[in-house]
Write an enzyme that holds these catalytic residues in place. Structure first.
Site, PDB file in Angstrom:
ATOM      1  N   HIS A 146      46.628 -50.357   3.858  1.00 59.50           N
ATOM      2  CA  HIS A 146      47.479 -50.559   5.360  1.00 59.50           C
ATOM      3  C   HIS A 146      47.741 -51.720   5.763  1.00 59.50           C
ATOM      4  CE1 HIS A 146      48.075 -49.515   9.574  1.00 59.50           C
ATOM      5  NE2 HIS A 146      49.045 -49.100   9.398  1.00 59.50           N
ATOM      6  N   TYR A 158      59.178 -53.149  18.226  1.00 58.12           N
ATOM      7  CA  TYR A 158      57.726 -52.857  18.501  1.00 58.12           C
ATOM      8  C   TYR A 158      56.704 -54.280  18.903  1.00 58.12           C
ATOM      9  CZ  TYR A 158      58.073 -48.808  14.853  1.00 58.12           C
ATOM     10  OH  TYR A 158      57.809 -47.728  14.613  1.00 58.12           O
TER      11      TYR A 158
END
Length: 714
Positions: free
Chosen positions: A458, A491
């Site tokens: 990730h 974002y």
């Protein structure tokens, strides 16, 4: 030292905490201060979030029930109890969403010349046009499926919109059931009508009717000679989580492809949504045909699948949307843009490469206020084209479909550089996209790997190795967000560009960990999960506890997407009881209970929900007056600390550290878009008493004034 344990009564159920987060998203749709088309957007996000919640979290709970699992959650609930609470908490939110759409949004949009009409409300010319459109564009692709002893109940695909039609044979008088799938793949959910067909004044900007109604009111053409006695809409949600064994790369690719085919069809049905007016007899037939239990039935008093409201943002009415925002090039990189050199905007002697900038010092990025294209993408592009660059290594988790970064990596390979990319195939709901990118990169000569067996990668990291004179120098990017140009504009994320040798060595060793065999347990500067991040984060919290006990300054400020790890929560409770002031900004799930007397008196939790999705992770520690700041890809969740590869980096430049300190303080001081968490898990919206302080608005205002973006909220 043994890890502290959190008592069940001090832990908030993560599923219910997630629902509370989505309730805050819905509140953006319901707010009169949100522009109308942005209200439609937030309502769509609420629905899309809910679909994924059912496909993954509810599906997991149902699987546990079916398997007879009685293991209690961290808050002491069985899977069956959690499912009952999920339904109880969701019911009023779904009613609010539908009431807002039917009784407010449609009417307000109509006043703004956006008409979302029902078929029954069309005038004769409009009906004639719609009926003709049906025959031209829809009728040929429809396949009505009868259900009778000779025709079993058809398979209903995941999230498809369907019509349950009741058909009667006028000769025999026998009533039959048929299912018609609404063809959404290549057709708009809202079918736009020509403006000139409207009889209202002033002429509307956009007039449309839902696609499912276009089909439903033309069902007679599908059943010639029969009587259509009724039509009712329904939709199913299926288990879409992929269960993957820990396989080698080739097997993983094959297993993923098989799993994606299964997902497109769908696993067990976990939710059946039906129009509120559907007769009980038809509901019973659907329950039996789909294998759904009554507790998984949701009657909806309005359109199903409101995630399609997102398409309304394409309507050309700027007054109904947020003002456009486009970030700026970071000041330190203003003269490091190849495009300015190539178009003559700057002279060759004025151009300085990104590598030259980074040799002078670190660059802190804050998207979307800092442009992703002129910072991160420019870094990769210059690395791809620079003859002195020998190698590029990078992780890719979620990438946009037309990614400039992919193009740059392919170009770098074609330029003879050694390019290694770790593509995380298991990035949920992006697996298919990542498989396609992995194949394209491999065909271009890029060395593609798929990560560490048993772990999801990730972390968001890039390493560029450049030959300078007789030495090799490393340049790095470590970020909180994905290498995705689309989401970088939507974002908020932080990133660090650096040429610090210690970080370069750490990233080189981390990539070796990802691509080879390594049991490395420590790095020079990076905190890496699963090897050192949990241990170090717990040490940092314990250090604050010791400072507080010694009478020294002690405080923790942190910003993240989720906080659900019981061991971290137990340590934060211990810190509060020792006198450490803990201030947390948690966008989504938070299982910690703040403000409990004798337990968490010194812990405050807030959540900021605004125009941009808060995605940055920032950790700040008082450390007896010697402040430390970290940014990275990990939340305080078990999966991030123990089951994923993550990287968190300390910000060592004093100026950058100070800017981040002011940034997190600006989030903590927000009184317009922040919500305060109560000890029972509910949230109350802050109401400004004097000056309005909205952190995202202030950051955009600072951008407009030319301030350094991460200082704009100060």
């Amino acid at each position: 030292m043994a890890d502290p344990v959190v008592a069940p009564e001090l832990y908030i159920n993560r599923e219910l905490s997630w629902i509370a987060f989505n309730q805050r998203v819905l509140a953006q749709a319901l707010s009169e201060h949100t522009p109308l088309l942005e209200q439609a957007k937030f309502s769509a996000i609420f629905s899309n979030n809910l679909d994924e919640f059912f496909m993954v979290r509810v599906a997991s709970l149902k699987s546990q029930v079916e398997a007879g699992v009685q293991t209690l959650s961290d808050d002491g609930l069985t899977p069956t109890q959690q499912l009952a609470l999920v339904r109880k908490e969701l019911a009023p939110l779904l009613q609010q969403q539908q009431a807002h759409y039917r009784h407010y949004l449609k009417h307000q949009l109509a006043e703004a010349r956006v008409h979302l009409l029902d078929y029954r409300g069309l005038n004769q010319k409009q009906k004639a046009w719609v009926n003709d459109y049906f025959q031209r564009a829809i009728f040929p692709v429809l396949t009505p499926l009868a259900v009778d002893p000779a025709h079993p109940f058809p398979f209903i695909s995941n999230l498809s919109l369907n019509i349950a039609a009741l058909i009667r044979d006028p000769d025999s008088g026998v009533q039959q059931f048929a299912r018609v799938k609404v063809p959404q793949k290549n057709l708009p959910r809202f079918v736009e009508l020509p403006a000139e067909l409207s009889t209202t004044e002033p002429q509307p900007v956009f007039t449309a009717v839902p696609l499912e109604q276009v089909v439903a009111f033309n069902l007679q053409l599908l059943f010639p000679g029969m009587e259509v006695e009724g039509h009712y809409f329904f939709r199913v949600t299926r288990d879409a989580d992929l269960e993957l064994r820990d396989l080698e790369a080739d097997d993983l690719m094959e297993a993923l492809q098989q799993g994606l085919r299964k997902r497109r069809m769908g696993g067990e049905v976990v939710r059946l949504e039906v129009a509120d007016e559907m007769p009980d007899a038809v509901v019973e037939l659907l329950l039996e045909g789909t294998g759904v239990e009554p507790e998984d039935l949701y009657r909806v008093g309005g359109p199903l699948g409101l995630d399609d409201l997102m398409s309304l943002l394409a309507i050309p009415l700027p007054a109904l949307k947020d003002a456009p925002h486009r970030g700026r090039t970071p000041t330190s990189l203003a003269r490091a843009q190849k495009s300015l050199l190539e178009d003559g905007s700057i002279k060759a002697e004025e151009f300085t490469s990104i590598f030259s900038v980074l040799r002078r010092g670190d660059v802190l990025l804050h998207h979307p206020f800092d442009l992703f294209s002129t910072s991160v993408e420019e870094f990769i592009n210059q690395a791809a084209d620079d003859p002195s660059v020998l190698a590029i290594k990078m992780t890719l988790y979620r990438v946009s479909k037309d990614s400039p970064i992919i193009a740059a990596l392919i170009r770098a390979s074609e330029n003879g550089k050694q390019v290694m990319v770790l593509v995380e195939l298991k990035a949920r709901f992006d697996e298919d996209n990542n498989i396609q990118w992995a194949r394209q990169l491999e065909r271009s000569g890029v060395h593609v790997v798929y990560g560490v067996i048993g772990l999801k990668t990730h972390t968001k990291i890039t390493l560029v190795v450049r030959k300078e004179k007789d030495l090799l120098r490393s340049y790095c990017h470590i970020g909180t967000g994905n290498y995705n140009s689309k989401t970088a504009a939507l974002y908020t994320d932080l990133g660090l560009l650096s040429a610090r040798p210690e970080l370069g060595q750490d990233l080189a060793e981390l990539f070796n960990y990802l691509t080879g065999f390594s049991k490395q347990q420590d790095f020079r500067r990076l905190l890496v999960a699963p090897v050192s991040l949990r241990r170090r984060m717990q040490e940092l919290i314990r250090r604050e506890i010791e400072h507080a006990k010694a009478g020294q300054p002690a405080a923790i400020k942190a910003k993240m997407n989720a906080l659900v790890d019981p061991r971290i929560i137990a340590l934060l409770y211990e810190a509060s009881q020792a006198g450490v002031q803990v201030d947390l900004v948690v966008r989504g799930m938070c299982s910690l209970r703040p403000g409990l007397a004798g337990v968490s008196d010194n812990i405050r939790v807030s959540s900021v929900i605004g125009r941009f999705l808060e995605h940055s992770r920032l950790f700040w520690f008082e450390n007896g007056g010697k402040h430390e700041t970290y940014i990275g890809s990990a939340d305080w969740m078990g999966r991030n600390l123990d089951r994923r590869v993550e990287a968190v980096v300390p910000i060592e430049d004093p100026d950058l550290h100070e800017r981040l300190t002011r940034l997190i303080d600006s989030y903590l001081n927000d009184n317009c878009t922040a919500w305060d968490m109560q000890s029972d898990g509910s949230f109350s919206r802050r109401i400004p008493e004097e000056d309005n302080i909205a952190v995202q608005a202030n950051l955009m205002d600072g951008w407009r004034k030319g301030l350094i973006p991460v200082e704009a909220g100060a």
